[in-house]
Structures are given as structure tokens and as C-alpha cells.
Design a protein around this motif. Structure first.
Motif, PDB file in Angstrom:
ATOM      1  N   GLY A 299      -3.168  -5.411   0.904  1.00 17.52           N
ATOM      2  CA  GLY A 299      -2.708  -4.110   0.442  1.00 17.52           C
ATOM      3  C   GLY A 299      -3.717  -3.411  -0.449  1.00 17.52           C
ATOM      4  O   GLY A 299      -3.912  -2.188  -0.355  1.00 17.52           O
ATOM      5  N   THR A 300      -4.388  -4.177  -1.313  1.00 19.77           N
ATOM      6  CA  THR A 300      -5.424  -3.605  -2.175  1.00 19.77           C
ATOM      7  C   THR A 300      -6.598  -3.085  -1.353  1.00 19.77           C
ATOM      8  O   THR A 300      -7.142  -2.005  -1.621  1.00 19.77           O
ATOM      9  CB  THR A 300      -5.920  -4.662  -3.181  1.00 19.77           C
ATOM     10  OG1 THR A 300      -4.818  -5.156  -3.945  1.00 19.77           O
ATOM     11  CG2 THR A 300      -6.949  -4.058  -4.133  1.00 19.77           C
TER      12      THR A 300
ATOM     13  N   LEU B 129      -5.829   0.166   0.210  1.00 18.38           N
ATOM     14  CA  LEU B 129      -5.833   1.275  -0.739  1.00 18.38           C
ATOM     15  C   LEU B 129      -7.237   1.719  -1.148  1.00 18.38           C
ATOM     16  O   LEU B 129      -7.388   2.783  -1.757  1.00 18.38           O
ATOM     17  CB  LEU B 129      -5.049   0.888  -2.003  1.00 18.38           C
ATOM     18  CG  LEU B 129      -3.523   0.909  -1.904  1.00 18.38           C
ATOM     19  CD1 LEU B 129      -2.897   0.287  -3.146  1.00 18.38           C
ATOM     20  CD2 LEU B 129      -3.013   2.333  -1.727  1.00 18.38           C
TER      21      LEU B 129
ATOM     22  N   ALA C 176       0.806  -1.221   0.000  1.00 17.77           N
ATOM     23  CA  ALA C 176       0.000   0.000   0.000  1.00 17.77           C
ATOM     24  C   ALA C 176       0.837   1.268   0.000  1.00 17.77           C
ATOM     25  O   ALA C 176       0.591   2.200  -0.775  1.00 17.77           O
ATOM     26  CB  ALA C 176      -0.942  -0.012   1.208  1.00 17.77           C
TER      27      ALA C 176
END
Length: 283
Positions: A182-183, A186, A76
Motif C-alpha cells: 500500500g505504501t 501511494l 492506499a
């Protein structure tokens, strides 16, 4: 040798992502660049990692704080900062600054009790001297450079964490899980970016670079880098990472027309010498 080869592969492929960040700076907002990069990477890794991650869901759940920190630093934060730096900083300068991260990797490993050895330390210092001379001789310090310094710290922290990956979590499962987490991290900033900046126009000039950073620079390069650190450690892999400013400078000259001076070439030779000296094994 396999660990060194994998570290070199990741370094060369990642060099192209700096050029991509610079090339897309006026067409794709930094946060959206990072978000779609990891969406594409997640789709690319899912056929190999989703089933393994499900099978290893119990150890992943037990060590979720570790997974969350690795996802935050390596997925991220790191790439978003690189894209932000690309708004104002030339690709070659981005690669030069990023090449300082092996110093932090070595420091983190040393704090963790890993001995570097005289040869490796000498190679580290030699390559670091090349980076310092390279930046001091040709870079203009600006706001984008501060973003790159922050990205450098984030990537070094991520690399140091890889050495402590829990034994119950496999490499492919770890990769898929960190990409997924991480997605998700975000998503809020992606929504804010869309609300304030609007979306970008899909075209070959935007989609193809995003496919490159999603598949090659994320799925392939991160798998190679994580495996390299598992084999040879962050400090030794970090010395190979010094090749990055050389690769970025050559790619930025060929693809973006950024000039490379003779002084930069001499410093690159110093960096390569440090890599050869420090990456070798002690006998």
C-alpha cells in the motif's frame, strides 16, 4: 468473545483517526497524511512481520493479486479518501457515514454463501436505522460526504476479502505485506502532492497525530480487526463497527468542540441496541 473484543478495540481506536483527519485538514495534505501514516505503520509492524513475510514469500507470491487488491482497498485508497473527506466534512458526520459499511460487509458475506441468521439480521437493521436517522437528522450532504461514501465501499470490500485470506499467509505477515504494498502504491501520488502542494511543517501538532494514526490506528487496529474477522466473520464484526459513530461523536465533541444534539444521542442509543442484539451468538 475475543473476536468481539478485538472488533470493539479496532473500532474505538479507528474513531480517533477520523478526529485526526479532521484536525489535520488545514496543515497536512490528504495524500501526505495517508503516506506518512503507512510509513510509520510499516516501521511499527516490521519487527514482528518482516521475517514472517520473508518466510512466507512463496504463498504471498502465489496469491499476490489477492494481496495487491487488499492493499489497494484497505491501505492506499480507504484512508486517502477519509483524509480527503476530512477537508470539508465534520468528524462526527464522517463517522456516521462510515458506519454504513457493515451493511455492505453483510451483503458481501451473504453473496459468499454465509447465512446471517435472524437475530444478527435484526441487529444489523436496528443499528442501520440508527445510522440513517442520525445522518438524516443532523448531516448536510456535501462533496466530503461523497468521499466518505467511497471510503465506506472500499473498507467494506477490504473486510470482505479478509475472510478469504489464503491459509498459507499468516496474520502478521499479511499485515506487513499489505502495509508495504500500500505504501508503494501511494508513492506516485505522494510525489505529485509534494510537487503541487509542497510538504508540511513537522511540529508536535502534526507529528503526534501522525504517530497515533500510524501506530495505534494502523498497526494495532488493523491487526485487531483482521484477527476479529478471522474469528467471527465480517458480518458479525461489522455490527460491532456500528459503535464507531458513537465514539467519533464523543471524541469530536471533547477534542474539536463539535456539538452533539439530543436527537443524535437518541440515535446513538438505537445503534448501541442494534450492536447488542446482533453481536450476540445464537444458541
Amino acid at each position: 468473545m475475543l473476536g468481539l473484543a478485538l472488533a470493539a478495540l479496532a473500532t474505538v481506536v479507528w474513531s480517533g483517526s477520523f478526529v485526526t483527519s479532521r484536525a489535520l485538514h488545514d496543515s497536512v495534505p490528504p495524500v501526505q497524511h495517508a503516506f506518512w501514516r503507512w510509513v510509520i505503520a510499516l516501521v511499527a509492524v516490521a519487527p514482528f512481520g518482516a521475517r514472517q513475510a520473508w518466510r512466507q514469500r512463496k504463498p504471498i507470491g502465489r496469491h499476490f493479486r489477492y494481496v495487491l487488491l487488499a492493499s489497494l482497498l484497505g491501505v492506499a485508497v480507504y484512508n486517502t479518501l477519509v483524509n480527503q473527506a476530512g477537508l470539508t466534512t465534520p468528524a462526527a458526520t464522517m463517522g456516521m457515514i462510515m458506519a454504513a459499511s457493515p451493511v455492505l460487509m453483510a451483503v458481501f458475506e451473504r453473496l459468499g454463501g454465509v447465512r446471517l441468521g435472524a437475530r444478527r439480521a435484526a441487529g444489523l437493521l436496528t443499528a442501520c436505522a440508527g445510522v440513517v436517522l442520525l445522518v438524516g437528522g443532523g448531516a448536510r450532504f456535501g462533496a466530503g460526504d461523497l468521499w466518505m461514501i467511497a471510503a465506506c465501499c472500499s473498507f467494506a470490500g477490504y473486510s470482505a476479502l479478509l475472510r478469504r485470506r489464503p491459509a498459507g499467509i499468516g496474520g502478521t505477515a499479511f499485515l506487513f505485506t499489505t502495509f508495504l504494498v500500500g505504501t508503494v502504491l501511494l508513492l506516485p501520488v505522494q510525489a505529485v502532492s509534494l510537487a503541487l502542494q509542497g510538504g508540511f511543517r513537522p511540529a508536535p501538532g502534526t507529528v503526534l497525530p501522525l504517530l497515533y494514526v500510524g501506530v495505534a490506528s494502523s498497526a494495532v487496529a488493523f491487526f485487531a480487526w483482521n484477527k476479529a474477522i478471522a474469528l467471527i466473520g465480517a458480518a458479525r464484526a461489522g455490527i460491532v463497527y456500528y459503535l464507531q459513530p458513537v465514539c467519533v461523536a464523543l471524541l469530536s465533541r471533547a477534542l474539536l468542540g463539535e456539538a452533539t444534539t439530543q436527537a443524535q444521542l437518541l440515535c446513538m442509543a438505537l445503534i448501541l441496541g442494534g450492536v447488542v442484539l446482533g453481536a450476540g451468538s445464537r444458541r
